[in-house]
Write a protein that holds these residues in place. Sequence first.
Motif, PDB file in Angstrom:
ATOM      1  N   GLN A  53       8.447  45.994 -59.517  1.00  0.00           N
ATOM      2  CA  GLN A  53       8.814  47.157 -60.313  1.00  0.00           C
ATOM      3  C   GLN A  53       8.278  48.445 -59.699  1.00  0.00           C
ATOM      4  O   GLN A  53       7.133  48.479 -59.232  1.00  0.00           O
ATOM      5  CB  GLN A  53       8.193  47.049 -61.707  1.00  0.00           C
ATOM      6  CG  GLN A  53       8.831  46.036 -62.611  1.00  0.00           C
ATOM      7  CD  GLN A  53      10.200  46.494 -63.046  1.00  0.00           C
ATOM      8  OE1 GLN A  53      11.200  45.909 -62.656  1.00  0.00           O
ATOM      9  NE2 GLN A  53      10.259  47.563 -63.805  1.00  0.00           N
TER      10      GLN A  53
ATOM     11  N   ALA B 149      16.008  51.119 -63.376  1.00  0.00           N
ATOM     12  CA  ALA B 149      15.447  50.450 -64.552  1.00  0.00           C
ATOM     13  C   ALA B 149      15.516  51.293 -65.824  1.00  0.00           C
ATOM     14  O   ALA B 149      15.558  50.763 -66.921  1.00  0.00           O
ATOM     15  CB  ALA B 149      14.000  50.048 -64.266  1.00  0.00           C
TER      16      ALA B 149
ATOM     17  N   PHE C 120      18.299  52.302 -70.883  1.00  0.00           N
ATOM     18  CA  PHE C 120      17.503  52.760 -72.037  1.00  0.00           C
ATOM     19  C   PHE C 120      17.901  54.178 -72.428  1.00  0.00           C
ATOM     20  O   PHE C 120      17.980  54.514 -73.608  1.00  0.00           O
ATOM     21  CB  PHE C 120      16.007  52.660 -71.731  1.00  0.00           C
ATOM     22  CG  PHE C 120      15.551  51.242 -71.479  1.00  0.00           C
ATOM     23  CD1 PHE C 120      15.268  50.394 -72.549  1.00  0.00           C
ATOM     24  CD2 PHE C 120      15.442  50.742 -70.202  1.00  0.00           C
ATOM     25  CE1 PHE C 120      14.873  49.077 -72.335  1.00  0.00           C
ATOM     26  CE2 PHE C 120      15.045  49.424 -69.968  1.00  0.00           C
ATOM     27  CZ  PHE C 120      14.763  48.596 -71.039  1.00  0.00           C
TER      28      PHE C 120
ATOM     29  N   LYS D  45      25.292  46.885 -62.015  1.00  0.00           N
ATOM     30  CA  LYS D  45      24.281  46.245 -62.864  1.00  0.00           C
ATOM     31  C   LYS D  45      24.181  46.946 -64.206  1.00  0.00           C
ATOM     32  O   LYS D  45      24.188  46.332 -65.286  1.00  0.00           O
ATOM     33  CB  LYS D  45      22.923  46.297 -62.121  1.00  0.00           C
ATOM     34  CG  LYS D  45      21.693  45.795 -62.832  1.00  0.00           C
ATOM     35  CD  LYS D  45      20.829  46.788 -63.620  1.00  0.00           C
ATOM     36  CE  LYS D  45      20.509  48.112 -62.989  1.00  0.00           C
ATOM     37  NZ  LYS D  45      19.644  48.987 -63.832  1.00  0.00           N
TER      38      LYS D  45
ATOM     39  N   ASN E 248      25.231  45.482 -67.920  1.00  0.00           N
ATOM     40  CA  ASN E 248      24.250  45.389 -69.005  1.00  0.00           C
ATOM     41  C   ASN E 248      24.706  46.110 -70.277  1.00  0.00           C
ATOM     42  O   ASN E 248      24.346  45.716 -71.381  1.00  0.00           O
ATOM     43  CB  ASN E 248      22.902  45.973 -68.557  1.00  0.00           C
ATOM     44  CG  ASN E 248      22.127  45.021 -67.657  1.00  0.00           C
ATOM     45  OD1 ASN E 248      22.366  43.808 -67.682  1.00  0.00           O
ATOM     46  ND2 ASN E 248      21.217  45.568 -66.862  1.00  0.00           N
TER      47      ASN E 248
ATOM     48  N   PRO F 166      11.041  41.535 -63.936  1.00  0.00           N
ATOM     49  CA  PRO F 166      12.372  40.913 -63.840  1.00  0.00           C
ATOM     50  C   PRO F 166      12.681  40.487 -62.404  1.00  0.00           C
ATOM     51  O   PRO F 166      12.104  41.025 -61.459  1.00  0.00           O
ATOM     52  CB  PRO F 166      13.315  42.033 -64.289  1.00  0.00           C
ATOM     53  CG  PRO F 166      12.563  43.300 -64.054  1.00  0.00           C
ATOM     54  CD  PRO F 166      11.110  42.972 -64.214  1.00  0.00           C
ATOM     55  N   ASP F 167      13.614  39.526 -62.269  1.00  0.00           N
ATOM     56  CA  ASP F 167      13.996  39.044 -60.930  1.00  0.00           C
ATOM     57  C   ASP F 167      14.459  40.199 -60.059  1.00  0.00           C
ATOM     58  O   ASP F 167      14.053  40.339 -58.918  1.00  0.00           O
ATOM     59  CB  ASP F 167      15.132  38.017 -61.057  1.00  0.00           C
ATOM     60  CG  ASP F 167      14.685  36.814 -61.862  1.00  0.00           C
ATOM     61  OD1 ASP F 167      13.463  36.555 -61.885  1.00  0.00           O
ATOM     62  OD2 ASP F 167      15.537  36.158 -62.473  1.00  0.00           O
TER      63      ASP F 167
ATOM     64  N   PRO G 173      14.115  44.013 -59.734  1.00  0.00           N
ATOM     65  CA  PRO G 173      13.181  44.991 -60.304  1.00  0.00           C
ATOM     66  C   PRO G 173      13.866  46.164 -61.010  1.00  0.00           C
ATOM     67  O   PRO G 173      13.259  46.800 -61.862  1.00  0.00           O
ATOM     68  CB  PRO G 173      12.381  45.468 -59.086  1.00  0.00           C
ATOM     69  CG  PRO G 173      13.154  45.045 -57.896  1.00  0.00           C
ATOM     70  CD  PRO G 173      13.946  43.838 -58.295  1.00  0.00           C
ATOM     71  N   ARG G 174      15.141  46.433 -60.640  1.00  0.00           N
ATOM     72  CA  ARG G 174      15.824  47.526 -61.315  1.00  0.00           C
ATOM     73  C   ARG G 174      16.418  47.081 -62.648  1.00  0.00           C
ATOM     74  O   ARG G 174      16.993  47.878 -63.370  1.00  0.00           O
ATOM     75  CB  ARG G 174      16.944  48.075 -60.419  1.00  0.00           C
ATOM     76  CG  ARG G 174      16.412  48.834 -59.223  1.00  0.00           C
ATOM     77  CD  ARG G 174      17.555  49.335 -58.372  1.00  0.00           C
ATOM     78  NE  ARG G 174      18.463  48.239 -58.000  1.00  0.00           N
ATOM     79  CZ  ARG G 174      19.413  48.353 -57.069  1.00  0.00           C
ATOM     80  NH1 ARG G 174      19.577  49.491 -56.423  1.00  0.00           N
ATOM     81  NH2 ARG G 174      20.193  47.327 -56.782  1.00  0.00           N
ATOM     82  N   ASP G 175      16.275  45.781 -62.936  1.00  0.00           N
ATOM     83  CA  ASP G 175      17.002  45.237 -64.079  1.00  0.00           C
ATOM     84  C   ASP G 175      16.085  44.894 -65.251  1.00  0.00           C
ATOM     85  O   ASP G 175      16.103  43.789 -65.780  1.00  0.00           O
ATOM     86  CB  ASP G 175      17.818  44.016 -63.647  1.00  0.00           C
ATOM     87  CG  ASP G 175      18.956  43.722 -64.621  1.00  0.00           C
ATOM     88  OD1 ASP G 175      19.214  44.596 -65.476  1.00  0.00           O
ATOM     89  OD2 ASP G 175      19.553  42.649 -64.525  1.00  0.00           O
ATOM     90  N   LEU G 176      15.294  45.865 -65.661  1.00  0.00           N
ATOM     91  CA  LEU G 176      14.403  45.688 -66.809  1.00  0.00           C
ATOM     92  C   LEU G 176      15.212  45.417 -68.076  1.00  0.00           C
ATOM     93  O   LEU G 176      14.853  44.562 -68.893  1.00  0.00           O
ATOM     94  CB  LEU G 176      13.580  46.981 -66.963  1.00  0.00           C
ATOM     95  CG  LEU G 176      12.275  46.920 -67.723  1.00  0.00           C
ATOM     96  CD1 LEU G 176      11.316  45.917 -67.110  1.00  0.00           C
ATOM     97  CD2 LEU G 176      11.617  48.307 -67.741  1.00  0.00           C
ATOM     98  N   PHE G 177      16.328  46.154 -68.209  1.00  0.00           N
ATOM     99  CA  PHE G 177      17.172  45.984 -69.386  1.00  0.00           C
ATOM    100  C   PHE G 177      17.790  44.582 -69.410  1.00  0.00           C
ATOM    101  O   PHE G 177      17.847  43.936 -70.464  1.00  0.00           O
ATOM    102  CB  PHE G 177      18.271  47.052 -69.369  1.00  0.00           C
ATOM    103  CG  PHE G 177      19.013  47.196 -70.664  1.00  0.00           C
ATOM    104  CD1 PHE G 177      18.537  48.024 -71.660  1.00  0.00           C
ATOM    105  CD2 PHE G 177      20.193  46.498 -70.883  1.00  0.00           C
ATOM    106  CE1 PHE G 177      19.227  48.170 -72.860  1.00  0.00           C
ATOM    107  CE2 PHE G 177      20.899  46.634 -72.081  1.00  0.00           C
ATOM    108  CZ  PHE G 177      20.410  47.465 -73.068  1.00  0.00           C
ATOM    109  N   GLY G 178      18.213  44.115 -68.216  1.00  0.00           N
ATOM    110  CA  GLY G 178      18.785  42.775 -68.118  1.00  0.00           C
ATOM    111  C   GLY G 178      17.788  41.701 -68.518  1.00  0.00           C
ATOM    112  O   GLY G 178      18.155  40.674 -69.093  1.00  0.00           O
ATOM    113  N   MET G 179      16.497  41.934 -68.227  1.00  0.00           N
ATOM    114  CA  MET G 179      15.461  40.988 -68.644  1.00  0.00           C
ATOM    115  C   MET G 179      15.442  40.880 -70.178  1.00  0.00           C
ATOM    116  O   MET G 179      15.323  39.785 -70.734  1.00  0.00           O
ATOM    117  CB  MET G 179      14.103  41.450 -68.110  1.00  0.00           C
ATOM    118  CG  MET G 179      12.988  40.439 -68.309  1.00  0.00           C
ATOM    119  SD  MET G 179      11.414  40.967 -67.559  1.00  0.00           S
ATOM    120  CE  MET G 179      10.857  42.158 -68.764  1.00  0.00           C
ATOM    121  N   LEU G 180      15.573  42.024 -70.840  1.00  0.00           N
ATOM    122  CA  LEU G 180      15.636  42.019 -72.309  1.00  0.00           C
ATOM    123  C   LEU G 180      16.892  41.299 -72.805  1.00  0.00           C
ATOM    124  O   LEU G 180      16.836  40.510 -73.750  1.00  0.00           O
ATOM    125  CB  LEU G 180      15.644  43.458 -72.846  1.00  0.00           C
ATOM    126  CG  LEU G 180      14.315  44.219 -72.888  1.00  0.00           C
ATOM    127  CD1 LEU G 180      14.551  45.638 -73.384  1.00  0.00           C
ATOM    128  CD2 LEU G 180      13.327  43.506 -73.811  1.00  0.00           C
TER     129      LEU G 180
END
Lengths: 349, 349
Positions: free
Chosen positions: A91, A147, A151, A177, A181, B333-334, B336-343
């Motif tokens: 991150q 990231a 949001f 991506k 999402n 997250p796998d 790193p730009r996909d924080l939202f995807g982790m949620l």
Amino acid sequence: MTAPSDRALVPFVSVAQMMSLIGRIGLKPMLRGLADEIEADFRRWEMFDKTPRVASHSDIGVIELMPTSDGESYGFKYVNGHPGNTHQGLQTVTAFGLLADVATGYPILLSEMTLLTALRTAATSALAAKYLAPRDARCMAIIGNGAQAEFQAMAFQTLCGITEIRLYDIDPAATRKCAENLRNQGLSLVLCATAEEAVQGAQIITTCTADKQYATILTDNMVGAGVHLNAVGGDCPGKTELHRDILLRSSIFVEYPPQTRIEGEIQALEADHPVTELWQVVAGRAEGRRDPAGITLFDSVGFAIEDFSALRYVLNQVRAGAECDLLDMLADPDDPRDLFGMLLRAGAV
Amino acid sequence: MTAPSDRALVPFVSVAQMMSLIGRIGLKPMLRGLADEIEADFRRWEMFDKTPRVASHSDIGVIELMPTSDGESYGFKYVNGHPGNTHQGLQTVTAFGLLADVATGYPILLSEMTLLTALRTAATSALAAKYLAPRDARCMAIIGNGAQAEFQAMAFQTLCGITEIRLYDIDPAATRKCAENLRNQGLSLVLCATAEEAVQGAQIITTCTADKQYATILTDNMVGAGVHLNAVGGDCPGKTELHRDILLRSSIFVEYPPQTRIEGEIQALEADHPVTELWQVVAGRAEGRRDPAGITLFDSVGFAIEDFSALRYVLNQVRAGAECDLLDMLADPDDPRDLFGMLLRAGAV
């Protein structure tokens, strides 16, 4: 060895527990709840101890501590910013935070804040736009689809009534991506091939790029009348997103001038260039948007009070029963002067 | 929900685990090990980012953040100081600390530091005395017999060859507690009824009192020739332990002048009163004790580098297998730009 007392145990909200909390509350209600907490604290801004964050810079990133206090509670956040991290699968920004009781100095909450920072940053942006953006704004461009992008989209949908999002990133994979999402969230999404295309028809332009090397995301000719600029990504010395000429045409709103002059877009301006503190607009002491045709700029760098508000929101959830762990973090002997005796009785001496 | 990756897990040393670690290593070897780490870092003092700690003061206490970095690792400590806490059965000082990797900004260790601070403070005092006290010192007075007193006694026994400890506290119960705790440690203990009695025959005088209201622990007539003063308890604005006349007769050694001038005994002197930085003595760049009959004063307030050294000591123990927990503290997250995807994938959106 005796078990630690309640005083010694600090509630800790892990990443998994934060995800559960967001899932249980719902992302949109949580963004609204965070914006309400931030708005309430902006209204009582003068009660807080304020200081620019304490930054430790290296060639490739920064580690920061962001403390504040309202006299009753003390909070701080640890946060890093390492744009090169994504190349290693890490991150760019990770964070955790703490609340403590000012009366005793004892910590009362430790929490992950990577997710929470993403939420509070978006909530703060949308809160600012509520006061600064054109009233009829329905379309927002998001330049930089990393990231933070989703949001921002969700917060502006929830708090400002945005229905259309126009996405652009120098990396088309990031845009895909982001669109993937957001596809079931009731937003109209337009994937754009250039930043120029993204800003077409947008009443709000959000810039949230991370890399220092792309320093001018928006040039002067791209920003027309009646637009609100939400500049999220320019947040450390030497890192900006907007051409200086845009700043000169804008009414500029900031969180905390001593910090923003070092880190924000306005580092490109004279040190006495007039800016308005956002809290004064929220508190009804200064005007927000004056002219439908004017350009407003929220030069956002993130301030400690926003993290304080977010941590208090989480603490209230924990007190209402949200899942957390209890960390044995504070040595707490029966006789407070007898720290050594605690070691003796544990057989450690 | 998938399990967090290794990157997201931060080793955490709890209070119970710190007690186990002290028990396994032994308090004396651990004090020696900490002093060695601190000495090594004092030798390379110039490599560190240094800043006075960031303090948030209230009427009844202070909460401080103490960051530093050697360019490879970053560390900070959270510590409070609330002299009134003992009346509620709470510790005056509690602390925790963190180490992070400067290259990524990712935390690599979280640790309790209430116990560790007690050890590192005593180790630093004894390290200073190794360079500053008379060579033949065998007798030390300890004025203030609270939580820090026994650790001072053990560190001076281990590192400086002290064999006799003379104890005094305004509260005789504190002195009895201290003597009871130290009774099987091979030290000759003398319980004293006054500070004047305690300093009789002592070549080293340690002051470690906590309460702001007893501001002059030692008066000028109590300090004779050839004595080393180890002033531990004067460590915040308005709080000192020594009469100003003693300072004027002493060679004064400090950790970091910009911090000590605010917090230490020398706040009672002019801002340009000459002091020597302890690291320069350790590094062989400045003289320590010059004259057997002189008075040396280590005006100790505690500096971030000492905590950094102590945290690195603990990290080395953890890496060698010392017990710790792993905290799910960093969202990872796998992509790193996909924080939202982790949620999204966790079902949280």
